[in-house]
Design an enzyme around this catalytic site. Structure first.
Site, PDB file in Angstrom:
ATOM      1  N   LYS A  89       0.850  -1.193   0.000  1.00  0.00           N
ATOM      2  CA  LYS A  89       0.000   0.000   0.000  1.00  0.00           C
ATOM      3  C   LYS A  89       0.886   1.244   0.000  1.00  0.00           C
ATOM      4  O   LYS A  89       1.876   1.311   0.736  1.00  0.00           O
ATOM      5  CB  LYS A  89      -0.894  -0.039   1.238  1.00  0.00           C
ATOM      6  N   SER A 163      -9.458   1.282   3.132  1.00  0.00           N
ATOM      7  CA  SER A 163      -8.676   2.133   2.246  1.00  0.00           C
ATOM      8  C   SER A 163      -7.651   1.359   1.442  1.00  0.00           C
ATOM      9  O   SER A 163      -7.075   1.861   0.482  1.00  0.00           O
ATOM     10  CB  SER A 163      -7.980   3.216   3.067  1.00  0.00           C
ATOM     11  N   SER A 187      -9.693  -1.121   7.290  1.00  0.00           N
ATOM     12  CA  SER A 187      -9.143  -1.021   5.934  1.00  0.00           C
ATOM     13  C   SER A 187      -8.422  -2.269   5.465  1.00  0.00           C
ATOM     14  O   SER A 187      -8.140  -2.404   4.277  1.00  0.00           O
ATOM     15  CB  SER A 187      -8.185   0.175   5.851  1.00  0.00           C
TER      16      SER A 187
END
Length: 616
Positions: A89, A163, A187
């Site tokens: 990420k 996310s 997330s």
């Protein structure tokens, strides 16, 4: 499902860790060719990626990995992740690569690897690219990014979840072996549920946050996406560990169980909300039925404190921590931020320091109620998300629908709990549905142990690859645990016997029943209450029935302290050649004891006493 039109099919698509290890064992000289094929199969037009490794960056990792292999003299035992490609990420640092947190104006070039990245590289893993996310990790939707909304891997009309949207997407499509996300409010779990993959949300502080752009430092956790529970657990152990450079890093106290008991007791909310999503409700009901079929006892508990704590993360003073985390860019250039994210961050300015302390007091009170409610249970099971929304619906109600996604996730880090998101079924509309198991801090391995059994009971494809999970995956051993001691018990500590509580009260878990090597004799000791046996090694002995229990490491000493003479703990040899800790007896007690070896075990001997005719 087939790969996206803007990607080239890779021969390694959907490989698990076991398959990657097999590949390099069969083709040890293929490292450079293999990784070049993987990188070449990826496309910069795929907006799940923000940044892909350049040929030079990939080569630098290969050269370093070859050096590590040479230092190990060709043995890959110290490099269990040798050549395994993974995605990160883009709120985590990789030395020499840009970090954006999905905000181009925020971008900087990292000087060092985040600790989790360094740990994984040291074990042989190779970063192939960085993935898209809801800006500054603020959202559970996957739509709040200037790089574009990441679409669901099963139906592009729907959201991917966030996310950690990009990390879930590339993993679900089998483009990498595993991926890293972060999880503050869910997330690392909601995208797993929406894309049919495993999402491991570890205990806060197990995986270091050094080199991770904070969202809420008190509640951030690096999370793991994998196609199998076994892979997720392996990666967590490889990436985790205490980091003195992270002020919120913690050492594992080794007091938690490493597995559930044979018949787990799991809590379920007394009222489960699905916001009118009948297919989500049906999928959760199906999962509950399967849990019961698998021998799980389910009991409803009052979910009120969980719901109240979940609301605090975005509708209380805790949101101010996001304002602090974003920092200068919000103060100096708020116009460069995603408007929804900017609005959430701006709400933090509405709270005072007094409000923050009141919020902390409330968090502590609700957390205590939550942890008390979970006492006596092995875990809590909830829907990973109560519903899913289309891209268009999310445009119309970006805040409301985001909050709906989080009602079963937002409380977890605030209450210091561990969590594991698991695939559970494909709905009638073809979209995935998932469940999440939640347990106290440091119960990560226990959750994974149960998760392995759960995944074995399903017949779901791996992510969105369309590939079936191979039977060999079920035979992959769990990572060796330094968190427990395996002990063989032979008498009063057996299941159902008077002293078994000394194990169960210390979170010990029964592993199996087996026998010793055929070199032991069993005696009934004289003058012991309750009656106890003595196990002694002998030249002409027999195999004696024992039970193996895993005791949390930190509880082992207090267990041993309760053992009276003439008994003690030593090393026992089992019939299959394993050596474990177990009960032994000092020789001085044997002359007054009764040889009961012929019974083959303590339970049979006790039964013989109970069935003996009563003498007048």
């Amino acid at each position: 499902m087939p790969p996206a039109p803007d990607t080239v099919a890779s021969p390694f698509r959907g490989f698990t860790l076991r398959e990657w290890q097999q590949h390099y064992r069969s083709a040890p000289g293929s490292l450079r060719t293999t990784l070049s094929l993987v990188l070449g199969s990826l496309s910069e037009t795929d907006n799940a990626w923000i940044y892909l490794a350049t040929a030079e960056q990939l080569e630098a990792q290969i050269i370093r990995l070859e050096t590590l292999r040479d230092q190990a003299e060709g043995s890959l035992s110290a490099l269990p992740l040798f050549g395994v490609p993974f995605a990160v990420k883009d709120n985590m640092d990789i030395a020499g690569w840009p970090t954006t947190a999905a905000c181009p104006a925020f971008a900087y070039t990292a000087e060092a690897d985040a600790t989790v990245i360094a740990n994984l590289k040291a074990k042989g893993a190779v970063v192939i690219g960085k993935t898209n996310l809801d800006q500054f990790a603020t959202g559970l939707v996957g739509t709040r990014s200037p790089y574009g909304a990441v679409r669901n891997t099963f139906n592009p009309e729907y959201v991917s979840g966030g996310s950690s949207s990009g990390s879930a997407s590339v993993l679900a499509r089998g483009l990498v072996a595993f991926s890293l996300g972060t999880d503050t409010a869910g997330s690392g779990r909601v995208p797993a549920g929406f894309n049919n993959v495993v999402g491991l949300k570890p205990t806060k502080g197990w995986l270091s946050n050094t080199g991770v752009v904070p969202a809420c430092r008190l509640n951030d956790a690096v999370s793991i996406f994998a196609l199998t529970v076994g892979d997720a657990q392996t990666i967590a152990h490889a990436a985790g560990g205490y980091d003195a450079a992270d002020a919120y890093s913690r050492k594992n106290p080794h007091t938690a169980p490493v597995a559930f008991p044979a018949q787990p007791r799991i809590a379920i909310p007394d009222r489960v909300e699905f916001f009118g999503d009948d297919l989500a409700q049906a999928a959760f009901s199906e999962a509950i039925d399967r849990l019961r079929h698998n021998g799980v006892t389910l009991e409803a508990i009052d979910f009120t404190p969980f719901r109240e704590l979940a609301e605090q993360l975005y509708y209380g003073a805790w949101v101010a921590e996001r304002t602090v985390a974003v920092g200068e860019i919000f103060e100096e250039s708020p116009e460069v931020m995603d408007p929804v994210v900017r609005g959430i961050v701006a709400n933090g300015l509405n709270y005072t320091a007094c409000d923050a302390w009141r919020a902390e007091y409330l968090r502590a009170e609700l957390s205590r109620k939550i942890n008390l409610a979970l006492e006596g249970f092995d875990a809590l099971v909830v829907p990973t998300s109560p519903t899913i929304r289309t891209q268009e619906e999310m445009v119309q109600e970006p805040v409301l629908y985001n909050s709906q996604f989080g009602i079963y996730t937002n409380f977890t880090n605030l209450a210091d709990l561990s969590a594991l998101a698991l695939p559970s079924s494909l709905r009638a509309d073809g979209l995935p549905a998932g469940i999440t198991l939640i347990a106290p801090a440091w119960h990560d391995d226990a959750l994974a142990s149960f998760g392995r059994q759960w995944q074995r009971s399903l017949s779901l494809p791996l992510g969105a690859t369309g590939l079936a999970m191979k039977p060999e995956e079920f035979m992959t051993a769990a990572p060796a645990s330094a968190a427990s001691v395996r002990v063989a018990v032979v008498g009063a500590h057996l299941t159902g016997m008077p002293l078994n509580f000394q194990l169960t009260s210390r979170n010990a878990v029964r592993v199996e029943q087996t026998t010793t090597a055929a070199t032991y004799k069993l005696y009934a000791l004289a003058n012991t209450k309750p009656p106890k046996p003595g196990l002694v090694r002998a030249e002409s002995g027999s195999a004696i029935i024992v039970e193996l229990w895993d005791i949390p490491l930190a509880r082992f000493g207090e267990f041993v302290a309760e053992i009276p003479a003439p008994l003690g703990i030593g090393s026992l040899e089992l019939a299959d050649g394993r050596t474990v800790k177990g009960f032994i007896c000092e020789p001085w007690a044997i002359p007054e004891a009764t040889d009961i070896t012929v019974f083959g075990g303590w339970r049979s001997y006790i039964q013989s006493l109970n069935s003996s005719p009563v003498k007048n």
